[in-house]
Scaffold this active site. Structure first.
Site, mmCIF file in Angstrom:
data_model
loop_
_atom_site.group_PDB
_atom_site.id
_atom_site.type_symbol
_atom_site.label_atom_id
_atom_site.label_comp_id
_atom_site.label_asym_id
_atom_site.label_seq_id
_atom_site.Cartn_x
_atom_site.Cartn_y
_atom_site.Cartn_z
ATOM 1 N N HIS A 5 0.798 -1.232 0.000
ATOM 2 C CA HIS A 5 0.000 0.000 0.000
ATOM 3 C C HIS A 5 0.828 1.278 0.000
ATOM 4 O O HIS A 5 0.274 2.365 -0.126
ATOM 5 C CB HIS A 5 -0.939 0.019 1.217
ATOM 6 C CG HIS A 5 -1.815 -1.182 1.294
ATOM 7 N ND1 HIS A 5 -1.563 -2.242 2.133
ATOM 8 C CD2 HIS A 5 -2.937 -1.504 0.599
ATOM 9 C CE1 HIS A 5 -2.487 -3.159 1.962
ATOM 10 N NE2 HIS A 5 -3.336 -2.747 1.046
ATOM 11 N N ARG A 25 -5.471 17.581 3.454
ATOM 12 C CA ARG A 25 -4.943 18.164 4.694
ATOM 13 C C ARG A 25 -3.448 17.872 4.814
ATOM 14 O O ARG A 25 -2.667 18.712 5.257
ATOM 15 C CB ARG A 25 -5.716 17.586 5.893
ATOM 16 C CG ARG A 25 -5.427 18.261 7.198
ATOM 17 C CD ARG A 25 -5.966 19.679 7.262
ATOM 18 N NE ARG A 25 -7.415 19.700 7.180
ATOM 19 C CZ ARG A 25 -8.130 20.800 6.921
ATOM 20 N NH1 ARG A 25 -7.535 21.952 6.715
ATOM 21 N NH2 ARG A 25 -9.435 20.739 6.844
ATOM 22 N N ARG A 44 -3.145 5.052 -4.255
ATOM 23 C CA ARG A 44 -4.564 5.210 -3.903
ATOM 24 C C ARG A 44 -4.931 6.630 -3.476
ATOM 25 O O ARG A 44 -5.922 6.836 -2.777
ATOM 26 C CB ARG A 44 -4.969 4.240 -2.777
ATOM 27 C CG ARG A 44 -5.086 2.818 -3.245
ATOM 28 C CD ARG A 44 -5.362 1.882 -2.102
ATOM 29 N NE ARG A 44 -5.417 0.524 -2.612
ATOM 30 C CZ ARG A 44 -6.540 -0.140 -2.829
ATOM 31 N NH1 ARG A 44 -7.692 0.401 -2.566
ATOM 32 N NH2 ARG A 44 -6.495 -1.361 -3.299
ATOM 33 N N ILE A 89 -4.111 13.498 13.808
ATOM 34 C CA ILE A 89 -4.758 14.792 13.981
ATOM 35 C C ILE A 89 -6.059 14.762 13.181
ATOM 36 O O ILE A 89 -6.050 14.506 11.976
ATOM 37 C CB ILE A 89 -3.847 15.977 13.578
ATOM 38 C CG1 ILE A 89 -3.137 15.726 12.254
ATOM 39 C CG2 ILE A 89 -2.805 16.272 14.647
ATOM 40 C CD1 ILE A 89 -2.290 16.913 11.819
ATOM 41 N N GLY A 90 -7.159 14.974 13.889
ATOM 42 C CA GLY A 90 -8.442 14.845 13.205
ATOM 43 C C GLY A 90 -9.557 15.578 13.902
ATOM 44 O O GLY A 90 -9.313 16.506 14.680
ATOM 45 N N GLU A 179 -15.114 9.283 16.984
ATOM 46 C CA GLU A 179 -14.501 9.433 15.664
ATOM 47 C C GLU A 179 -14.294 8.029 15.098
ATOM 48 O O GLU A 179 -14.931 7.100 15.584
ATOM 49 C CB GLU A 179 -13.214 10.266 15.759
ATOM 50 C CG GLU A 179 -12.233 9.842 16.824
ATOM 51 C CD GLU A 179 -11.405 8.648 16.440
ATOM 52 O OE1 GLU A 179 -11.785 7.520 16.836
ATOM 53 O OE2 GLU A 179 -10.372 8.808 15.789
ATOM 54 N N GLU A 181 -11.017 6.445 13.703
ATOM 55 C CA GLU A 181 -9.686 5.895 13.384
ATOM 56 C C GLU A 181 -8.790 5.547 14.571
ATOM 57 O O GLU A 181 -7.906 4.686 14.447
ATOM 58 C CB GLU A 181 -8.901 6.891 12.495
ATOM 59 C CG GLU A 181 -9.451 7.089 11.103
ATOM 60 C CD GLU A 181 -10.635 8.041 11.057
ATOM 61 O OE1 GLU A 181 -10.805 8.841 12.011
ATOM 62 O OE2 GLU A 181 -11.410 7.980 10.092
ATOM 63 N N SER A 203 -15.704 18.905 16.096
ATOM 64 C CA SER A 203 -16.331 19.519 14.916
ATOM 65 C C SER A 203 -17.847 19.609 15.058
ATOM 66 O O SER A 203 -18.497 20.363 14.344
ATOM 67 C CB SER A 203 -15.989 18.711 13.670
ATOM 68 O OG SER A 203 -16.423 17.377 13.832
ATOM 69 N N ASP A 204 -18.412 18.806 15.965
ATOM 70 C CA ASP A 204 -19.850 18.848 16.190
ATOM 71 C C ASP A 204 -20.143 18.269 17.565
ATOM 72 O O ASP A 204 -19.347 17.492 18.087
ATOM 73 C CB ASP A 204 -20.611 18.063 15.109
ATOM 74 C CG ASP A 204 -20.077 16.657 14.899
ATOM 75 O OD1 ASP A 204 -18.846 16.518 14.710
ATOM 76 O OD2 ASP A 204 -20.849 15.701 14.948
HETATM 77 N N1 HPA Z 1 -19.235 10.331 14.208
HETATM 78 C C1 HPA Z 1 -18.128 9.719 13.780
HETATM 79 N N2 HPA Z 1 -17.028 10.372 13.461
HETATM 80 C C2 HPA Z 1 -17.031 11.711 13.578
HETATM 81 C C3 HPA Z 1 -18.142 12.401 14.018
HETATM 82 C C4 HPA Z 1 -19.308 11.676 14.357
HETATM 83 O O1 HPA Z 1 -20.332 12.226 14.756
HETATM 84 N N3 HPA Z 1 -17.833 13.720 14.019
HETATM 85 C C5 HPA Z 1 -16.550 13.822 13.584
HETATM 86 N N4 HPA Z 1 -16.058 12.600 13.326
#
Ligand code: HPA
Length: 235
Positions: A5, A25, A44, A89-90, A179, A181, A203-204
């Site tokens: 890979h 990113r 890939r 990092i995410g 998340e 990973e 992020s939310d």
């Molecule tokens: N679920 C899974 N992964 C994520 C989410 C989520 O709500 N938000 C950011 N990564």
């Protein structure tokens, strides 16, 4: 000595690696933060760049999305290259009303109910700690920079779209955010006795339904990138 890979030669991957999920990113970080960055993988479309940050070799390698993709790349980086430490990092979705969008969560452990462990190694491991050493360095660096970082457990899920909105089980297990990973990275770090952790921007918020806007997302992401780079070069 490329793997199936990764086309990079062994010398082209630094012992210190940052892994964003998104190849764009990885390009952005290499272009804006690394000196003499060169493309070392494009198989890939999972882009990797190696260059110098403050004189130290660093590789930025995109993991792709999910346990499957992170499971492949982190395995090969630890097993086939001279990689010693990886910081993912995410972004993550928060389960905690007090962990708000734009906050930065540093994973101190990860929970997942997945078959990855059983299929990869005939094991049953639901919770894995991240590297205490890397986390200490990141917390010390954040303190020096006046950045607020919270530490807590992360839930790695395999399904982004879910019908079950009852998160109480994960909250009771101590998970602060979700998340897709971190579990695979920590599983492989544990297997190969290497260092790894995850820095995640919220992020939310799944409880308050607050969401990030794109301009602030960029700014916060830059702060997190600098924190990760400053920390990885100390190890
Ligand atoms: N679920 C899974 N992964 C994520 C989410 C989520 O709500 N938000 C950011 N990564």
């Amino acid at each position: 000595m490329p793997t199936i890979h990764i086309e990079s030669q062994k010398k082209d991957i630094a012992p210190r690696v940052l892994m964003p999920g998104d190849p764009n990113r990885a390009f952005y970080i290499a272009k804006n933060y690394l000196e003499n960055a060169r493309l070392v993988n494009k198989v890939r479309g999972e882009l990797a760049f190696t260059g110098k940050y403050k004189g130290v070799d660093v590789t930025i390698f995109s993991s792709g999305m999910g346990i499957g993709s992170m499971g492949i790349y982190s395995y090969e980086l630890f097993n086939d290259y001279n990689v010693e430490s990886i910081i993912r990092i995410g972004t993550a979705g928060s389960y905690d009303p007090e962990l708000k969008v734009y906050d930065i969560l540093l994973a101190d452990s990860v929970y997942s109910k997945t078959y990855f462990d059983e299929e990869a190694g005939h094991e049953n491991i639901e919770i894995i700690n991240t590297s205490f050493e890397l986390n200490s360095t990141i917390m010390d660096t954040a303190l020096l920079k006046g950045m607020k970082v919270k530490q807590g457990r992360v839930h790695t899920t395999e399904a982004f779209y879910t019908e079950n909105k009852d998160y109480s089980k994960f909250i009771e297990l101590g998970c602060k955010a979700v998340e897709m990973e971190t579990y695979a990275l920590m599983y492989n770090a544990k297997k190969f006795m290497k260092k790894a952790t995850a820095l995640l921007t919220i992020s939310d918020n799944l409880i308050t339904h607050e969401e990030i806007d794109s301009e602030s997302r960029e700014k916060k992401l830059n702060e997190m990138i600098v924190l990760a780079l400053e920390s990885i070069i100390k190890k």
